[in-house]
Scaffold this motif. Structure first.
Motif, PDB file in Angstrom:
ATOM      1  N   ASP A 151      26.578 -12.704   2.981  1.00 54.37           N
ATOM      2  CA  ASP A 151      26.043 -11.317   3.323  1.00 54.37           C
ATOM      3  C   ASP A 151      24.956 -11.362   3.995  1.00 54.37           C
ATOM      4  OD1 ASP A 151      24.476 -12.603   1.562  1.00 54.37           O
ATOM      5  OD2 ASP A 151      24.352 -11.150  -0.145  1.00 54.37           O
ATOM      6  N   THR A 174      35.183  -1.162   4.674  1.00 50.26           N
ATOM      7  CA  THR A 174      35.894  -1.331   3.339  1.00 50.26           C
ATOM      8  C   THR A 174      35.981  -2.867   3.033  1.00 50.26           C
ATOM      9  OG1 THR A 174      37.808  -1.071   4.808  1.00 50.26           O
ATOM     10  CG2 THR A 174      37.099   1.046   3.553  1.00 50.26           C
ATOM     11  N   VAL A 175      35.584  -3.045   1.804  1.00 53.44           N
ATOM     12  CA  VAL A 175      35.996  -4.572   1.496  1.00 53.44           C
ATOM     13  C   VAL A 175      36.900  -4.737   0.269  1.00 53.44           C
ATOM     14  CG1 VAL A 175      34.756  -6.723   0.773  1.00 53.44           C
ATOM     15  CG2 VAL A 175      33.769  -4.958   2.419  1.00 53.44           C
ATOM     16  N   ASP A 176      38.080  -5.154   0.513  1.00 50.11           N
ATOM     17  CA  ASP A 176      39.008  -5.516  -0.472  1.00 50.11           C
ATOM     18  C   ASP A 176      39.088  -6.674  -0.870  1.00 50.11           C
ATOM     19  OD1 ASP A 176      41.246  -4.839  -1.987  1.00 50.11           O
ATOM     20  OD2 ASP A 176      42.501  -3.754  -0.661  1.00 50.11           O
ATOM     21  N   CYS A 178      36.901  -9.516  -3.960  1.00 45.42           N
ATOM     22  CA  CYS A 178      35.666  -9.827  -4.916  1.00 45.42           C
ATOM     23  C   CYS A 178      35.641 -11.361  -4.940  1.00 45.42           C
ATOM     24  CB  CYS A 178      36.266  -9.212  -6.239  1.00 45.42           C
ATOM     25  SG  CYS A 178      37.476 -10.051  -7.085  1.00 45.42           S
ATOM     26  N   PRO A 215      28.401  -3.539  -3.962  1.00 43.40           N
ATOM     27  CA  PRO A 215      27.872  -3.078  -2.760  1.00 43.40           C
ATOM     28  C   PRO A 215      26.299  -3.241  -2.415  1.00 43.40           C
ATOM     29  CG  PRO A 215      28.115  -1.257  -4.393  1.00 43.40           C
ATOM     30  CD  PRO A 215      28.709  -2.704  -5.079  1.00 43.40           C
ATOM     31  N   PHE A 233      33.894  -0.332  -1.821  1.00 43.31           N
ATOM     32  CA  PHE A 233      34.122  -1.736  -2.483  1.00 43.31           C
ATOM     33  C   PHE A 233      35.237  -1.214  -3.514  1.00 43.31           C
ATOM     34  CE2 PHE A 233      30.114  -1.843  -0.559  1.00 43.31           C
ATOM     35  CZ  PHE A 233      29.974  -3.064  -0.142  1.00 43.31           C
ATOM     36  N   ASN A 241      38.797  -7.440  -8.918  1.00 43.79           N
ATOM     37  CA  ASN A 241      39.692  -6.556  -7.988  1.00 43.79           C
ATOM     38  C   ASN A 241      40.951  -7.244  -8.104  1.00 43.79           C
ATOM     39  OD1 ASN A 241      40.532  -5.192  -5.888  1.00 43.79           O
ATOM     40  ND2 ASN A 241      39.824  -6.564  -4.490  1.00 43.79           N
TER      41      ASN A 241
END
Length: 525
Positions: A151, A174-176, A178, A215, A233, A241
């Motif tokens: 990050d 958009t973050v798909d 985990c 997030p 997220f 996820n």
């Protein structure tokens, strides 16, 4: 035609062409990068996913949002190495965008926690995306997370992109992915691992307990920049996820599936609130224990634009019977038995100018959900994404006695008479809780002890003035309701007290009689 006239015509045409070319040059452009990794190298020992299925979903959503195919960079599997992803963010977004443009970044793949080397994480771990050339296991001297994208690295690029886009630009992420657990629990694959990228002795330290990917960690960007950035997220920080098995028999990333489905059904000028509501409902209908999260200001229109004040609203959770539904709001939100809810189209701002899709009354209120009984004449499918907005307050046995003091002008007196039509307000000539009076150019609302509750200029618009006075009386009623609220539990004995701390910017003395809120004649606040 004379020569002069011909020259004038030519100059005019050149001017028009230059004007058009200037508009084209200054037009807003939209640039996107999609990263999807489904099959990692066998040597990495990273579980394969169905991430490549996400690509056409995101492409479809971007097309609906006005992105052109030539402006979308796709990196998948072997091409989605760490360097290629960073280069793609640099070349596709940072270098190719200008002030006022729109940028979009999507990632489908695994996420993982890695050892924090700069000490900026309270739990001792950075959050990271897992590129194609990364390994899953930490091996001293061989692989220590060099190919992960942390990050910290992403935020450096994000900030540069935001600065270049400027206040009129916009950045959507958009973050798909985990990093928590690989158990499917009967659902699709979970996109991550619960084993951090760190030495074994580091992981066992009590002060280095990993937390889940959220997030707030993935987007550590200054608040003043958030108005140009929105991020979605796939799950809350403490949740896994999972992939979704869709109608076509294929597995997709939960966020990719929900985002695409929501965007393709989104009306013009919809806000991020409406988009996120649809994402939450879609994921919730497929995976009961997963709740997506969002960062940024959601009251703006999708891909940036005007900000609009938004009323407090409640979503339909599920239909219980043919004419009863459960909404996501309870007595902790101020919803009590007898409260009337109007269900309006999403993004409704002026409830006075539109007829609700349906109207119902709260017949049972829990702490976070309420059961609403609907009147006749409604369509279930229209209520799925509707906004449930309170159109008539109810505070149980709480009643606010209101009286007027002195002479009111015709307009203010009309407002006073309309206030009497509100169910929890009773007009009285004596022993009033609140007093409305007109003094010079001001309208004052005070309690029975002379403490000023609110004040307005009497030159204000009559309708907005009525709404403001009603809102102040409603807040007062809510406070009275909460003061009398007493929840008993075998394990919890809860007492709720309201303490007046300041009035008009002046601190209230500790010995001030908070039970009466009586103003001291010797001191003016």
């Amino acid at each position: 035609m004379t020569l002069t006239a011909n020259h004038t015509k030519i100059r005019f045409c050149v001017f028009i062409l230059l004007a058009i070319s200037t508009i084209v040059i200054q037009a807003q452009t939209k640039k996107a990068i999609i990263v999807a990794i489904g099959t990692y190298p066998a040597a990495s020992e990273i579980t394969s996913l169905h991430s490549l299925n996400d690509i056409p979903l995101i492409q479809s959503a971007l097309s609906k949002l006005g992105f052109e195919e030539k402006d979308i960079l796709i990196l998948k599997d072997a091409n989605a190495t760490k360097q290629n992803i960073l280069n793609g963010l640099e070349s596709q977004l940072l270098k190719n965008v200008k002030e006022g443009d729109i940028a979009y970044f999507h990632f489908s793949g695994h996420g993982q926690q890695v050892q924090d080397f700069n000490g900026d994480e309270s739990d001792g771990y950075d959050e990271a995306l897992v590129p194609y050339d990364a390994l899953m296991e930490y091996e001293p001297g061989k692989y220590q997370g060099e190919k992960h994208i942390t990050d910290d690295e992403l935020n450096i690029l994000y900030k540069k992109i935001i600065n270049k886009l400027g206040a009129k630009g916009h950045f959507l992420i958009t973050v798909d992915a985990c990093h928590s657990g690989t158990s499917t629990r009967g659902f699709g694959l979970a996109r991550g691992t619960d084993i951090p990228m760190a030495p074994a002795d580091y992981r066992t330290k009590s002060e280095n307990k990993p937390k889940d990917f959220g997030p707030s960690d993935a987007l550590q960007i200054k608040e003043n920049a958030l108005e140009t950035l929105v991020a979605f997220f796939a799950s809350m920080a403490s949740q896994k996820n999972y992939e979704i098995l869709a109608e076509d028999g294929k597995y997709y990333g939960s966020l990719s599936y929900a985002f695409s489905k929501a965007v393709n059904k989104l009306p013009k000028d919809a806000s991020y609130l409406q988009l996120f509501d649809r994402i939450r409902l879609t994921i919730g209908n497929s995976i009961s224990n997963q709740i997506p999260e969002a960062s940024g200001i959601l009251t703006q229109t999708v891909l940036g634009g005007k900000f609009q004040p938004t009323p407090e609203y409640y979503l339909t959770k599920e239909f219980i019977t043919e004419n009863q539904l459960e909404i996501e709001g309870g007595f902790l939100n101020g919803l009590n038995v007898g409260t009337v809810i109007g269900f309006f189209p999403p993004d409704t701002r002026n409830m006075n100018s539109i007829k609700p899709l349906a109207t119902g009354t709260v017949i049972d209120a829990g702490s976070h959900t309420s059961l609403v009984e609907l009147k006749d004449g409604f369509e279930k499918k229209l209520l799925d994404h509707s906004w449930g907005i309170v159109v008539e307050e109810n505070f149980g046995n709480i009643q606010i006695n209101l009286r007027k003091q002195g002479t009111l002008s015709n307009e203010v007196n009309e407002i006073f008479q309309n206030l009497a039509k509100i169910p929890f307000i009773k007009i009285t000539d004596a022993d009033a809780d609140l007093i409305l009076e007109e003094s010079g150019l001001k309208i004052l609302l005070s309690n029975k002890f002379g403490l000023e509750i609110d004040a307005w200029k009497n030159s204000a618009n009559k309708l907005s003035l009525f709404d403001s006075i009603k809102k102040s009386i409603t807040k007062y009623a809510q406070a009275q309701y909460l003061r009398k609220l007493n929840q008993q539990n075998r394990k919890i004995d809860l007492r709720l007290d309201f303490i007046l701390v300041s009035c008009k910017g002046t601190k209230i003395p500790e010995n001030y009689p908070s039970d009466s809120l009586k103003m001291s004649k010797e001191k003016s606040f």
